[in-house]
Design an enzyme around this catalytic site. Structure first.
Site, PDB file in Angstrom:
ATOM      1  N   CYS A   1      -8.799  -3.121   7.138  1.00  0.00           N
ATOM      2  CA  CYS A   1     -10.072  -3.254   6.852  1.00  0.00           C
ATOM      3  C   CYS A   1     -10.895  -2.097   6.901  1.00  0.00           C
ATOM      4  O   CYS A   1     -10.840  -1.094   6.341  1.00  0.00           O
ATOM      5  CB  CYS A   1     -10.634  -4.595   7.050  1.00  0.00           C
ATOM      6  SG  CYS A   1     -12.249  -5.004   6.180  1.00  0.00           S
TER       7      CYS A   1
ATOM      8  N   GLY B   1     -13.672  -4.262  11.401  1.00  0.00           N
ATOM      9  CA  GLY B   1     -15.135  -4.155  12.177  1.00  0.00           C
ATOM     10  C   GLY B   1     -15.875  -3.767  11.095  1.00  0.00           C
ATOM     11  O   GLY B   1     -15.956  -3.686   9.822  1.00  0.00           O
TER      12      GLY B   1
ATOM     13  N   GLU C   1      -4.992  -9.578  12.132  1.00  0.00           N
ATOM     14  CA  GLU C   1      -5.303  -9.711  13.354  1.00  0.00           C
ATOM     15  C   GLU C   1      -5.887 -11.343  13.547  1.00  0.00           C
ATOM     16  O   GLU C   1      -6.015 -11.730  14.580  1.00  0.00           O
ATOM     17  CB  GLU C   1      -5.972  -8.839  13.875  1.00  0.00           C
ATOM     18  CG  GLU C   1      -7.295  -8.252  13.382  1.00  0.00           C
ATOM     19  CD  GLU C   1      -7.623  -7.684  12.353  1.00  0.00           C
ATOM     20  OE1 GLU C   1      -6.685  -7.503  11.573  1.00  0.00           O
ATOM     21  OE2 GLU C   1      -8.884  -7.265  12.026  1.00  0.00           O
TER      22      GLU C   1
ATOM     23  N   HIS D   1      -7.073  -8.718   6.916  1.00  0.00           N
ATOM     24  CA  HIS D   1      -7.067  -8.959   8.559  1.00  0.00           C
ATOM     25  C   HIS D   1      -5.878  -9.545   8.896  1.00  0.00           C
ATOM     26  O   HIS D   1      -5.969 -10.763   9.307  1.00  0.00           O
ATOM     27  CB  HIS D   1      -8.431  -9.353   9.163  1.00  0.00           C
ATOM     28  CG  HIS D   1      -9.806  -8.636   8.820  1.00  0.00           C
ATOM     29  ND1 HIS D   1     -10.120  -7.637   9.543  1.00  0.00           N
ATOM     30  CD2 HIS D   1     -10.523  -8.895   7.940  1.00  0.00           C
ATOM     31  CE1 HIS D   1     -10.998  -6.935   9.053  1.00  0.00           C
ATOM     32  NE2 HIS D   1     -11.624  -7.867   8.034  1.00  0.00           N
TER      33      HIS D   1
END
Lengths: 187, 294
Positions: free
Chosen positions: A79, A47, A171, A169
């Protein structure tokens, strides 16, 4: 069932929750300090690190999370999450300052320079897709910190005992191997 | 092999903005206020939408010097607006290294028939939508992020509410349909068939959808999150309010904690006067920015 918190102030929360659930974990959204009870591990998602930091301060989450990290709670930062964990940041004030690494923000340039690549990570597996978005990198690591992956000469995944951090990332992809490594061998 | 500008990299950038607030700014000073308040990105503009309304005439891409100044002032991503269909404005912004381009109805359209082929660019794009057909056409052209159109520069949330409800109701309808009903739905919506199949499979839009166009208070921001927005754009609302610093912080907090009503009450106290709003009915058809785009 392992109870893994996901810091849910902003960013890629949904992706981590889905991946954790697919690995058979219970995912708990962390928005305030009361949510931090009885966790087996904590994920700090991608984020905007500056936004997360403001909200961590305002909701008195910074100290409780730092304390849990010092007590040995396993944590995985991706990140922005890596930026939050780092003991030192190049040109910026550090946040949780618990993981013995020095991290530089926006190391690869602006969004047009963001990229994806496949990484071979001996400890975890081959051809793991990694998405780098305005990504940071690990400039140097302290004693006892294991470097698990590098790309283009830059450290992008490292482990400091119970703390795991990566520049990219996992995810955002459907490959859960890195998160699985965290929940099965570190939590 | 290292690949830039892939769909995953472009959509992923928007995923990282989820749950956050993107603020319109017109100079370095405002950009710093936005960053300090916790904005996840800023939109660099020459004028905020309410001033574009007042100024009239043709609204174009901002002076590159302003965009550059904002990019130099903050470490969070910087977005900028190009006119609908203006290939060169978009390429100029891409060449300058802005992190996201808004192909925006707030500016005067350069093309009244065609939008940009956004899949051709390395930089990601966000586009406005009022319904699922419009949303799917923009994704089909390569938009990596959506936002409601709302009615920009009015400080009136009613159109943004209409648009997010419409899109989400239409997504729910598609998800509930059988495969053999999708082609006719695609025809009715003017939406690419393959995208409807993807929406049905995912149970949601394949890109994030923010709220925009009329957010003026912390409660407005929380309302849009309640209605299923992934985050919020605030245009004129912040720097047209009496106390921008406080207002910006309150909107960020209300977006994160949108279900914490006691907190929203607390942060909404003594915020000062919000921007003066406009009743949508007072706007003539050609003053409605949401009608731009096709």
């Amino acid at each position: 069932m392992k109870r893994i918190g996901v810091l849910a102030l902003q960013g890629a929360v949904r992706e981590h929750v889905q991946m954790l659930e697919s690995l058979g974990c219970e995912a708990v959204l962390i928005k305030q300090s009361a949510d931090l009870e009885k966790l087996d591990g904590l994920v700090l998602p991608g984020g905007e690190s500056t936004t997360m930091r403001k909200l961590l301060n305002r909701y008195e989450l910074l100290e409780p999370i730092r304390t849990l990290a010092k007590q040995g709670l396993p944590m995985f930062g991706t990140c922005a999450g890596l930026i939050l964990l780092a003991k030192e940041l190049v040109d910026y004030e550090s946040h949780l300052a618990v993981m013995d690494v020095v991290v530089a923000r926006n190391s690869y340039g602006r969004q047009v320079d963001s990229f994806e690549v496949k990484l071979d990570i001996p400890e975890i597996g081959e051809a793991i897709p990694a998405v780098f978005i305005r990504a940071p990198h690990i400039v140097s690591v302290g004693e006892g910190v294991e470097v698990l992956a590098a790309h283009d000469g830059k450290i992008v995944l490292a482990k400091d005992n119970h703390l795991l951090g990566c520049s990219f990332h996992p995810e955002l992809t459907s490959d859960a191997r890195i998160l699985e490594y965290f929940v099965s061998s570190m939590v | 092999m290292k690949q830039t500008g892939t769909e995953l990299v472009k959509r992923g950038m928007a995923e990282m903005q989820k749950g956050g607030v993107i603020m319109d700014v017109i100079n370095a000073e405002q950009a710093k206020i936005a960053e300090a308040a916790g904005a996840v990105a800023v939109m660099a503009l020459e004028r905020v939408p309410s001033d574009i309304r007042k100024a009239g005439g043709v609204a174009r891409m901002a002076d590159p010097r302003i965009v550059e100044e904002v990019m130099g002032a903050v470490s969070i991503p910087v977005m900028a607006k190009a006119r609908i269909g203006h290939i060169v404005e978009a390429r100029v912004l891409e060449a300058m290294g802005v992190d996201y381009i808004d192909e925006s109805e707030v500016l005067t359209p350069a093309d009244e028939e065609f939008h940009l082929l956004k899949s051709d660019y390395t930089v990601p794009f966000v586009c406005g939508c009022r319904d699922l057909g419009e949303a799917a056409r923009r994704i089909g052209e390569g938009a990596s992020m959506l936002r409601t159109k709302g009615e920009p520069g009015t400080g009136n949330i009613v159109e943004a509410v209409r648009h997010i409800r419409k899109v989400n109701a239409q997504v729910r309808k598609v998800v509930g349909m059988t495969e053999d009903e999708l082609m006719t739905e695609a025809k009715l919506l003017g939406a690419p068939f393959e995208l409807l199949r993807e929406i049905k499979r995912l149970g949601r839009l394949p890109v994030v959808n923010f709220a925009a166009g009329g957010v003026a208070t912390p409660a407005d921001a929380a309302l849009m999150m309640e209605l299923g927005a992934d985050g919020v754009f605030v245009g004129s609302g912040i720097f047209k309010s009496e106390n921008p610093e406080k207002f910006a912080r309150a909107i960020v907090e209300a977006t994160t904690h949108y279900k914490d009503y006691k907190l929203i009450a607390e942060i909404s106290k003594e915020l000062g006067v919000p921007m003066k709003g406009i009743d949508i009915a007072q706007l003539s058809q050609n003053e409605r920015m949401q009608e731009r785009g096709w």
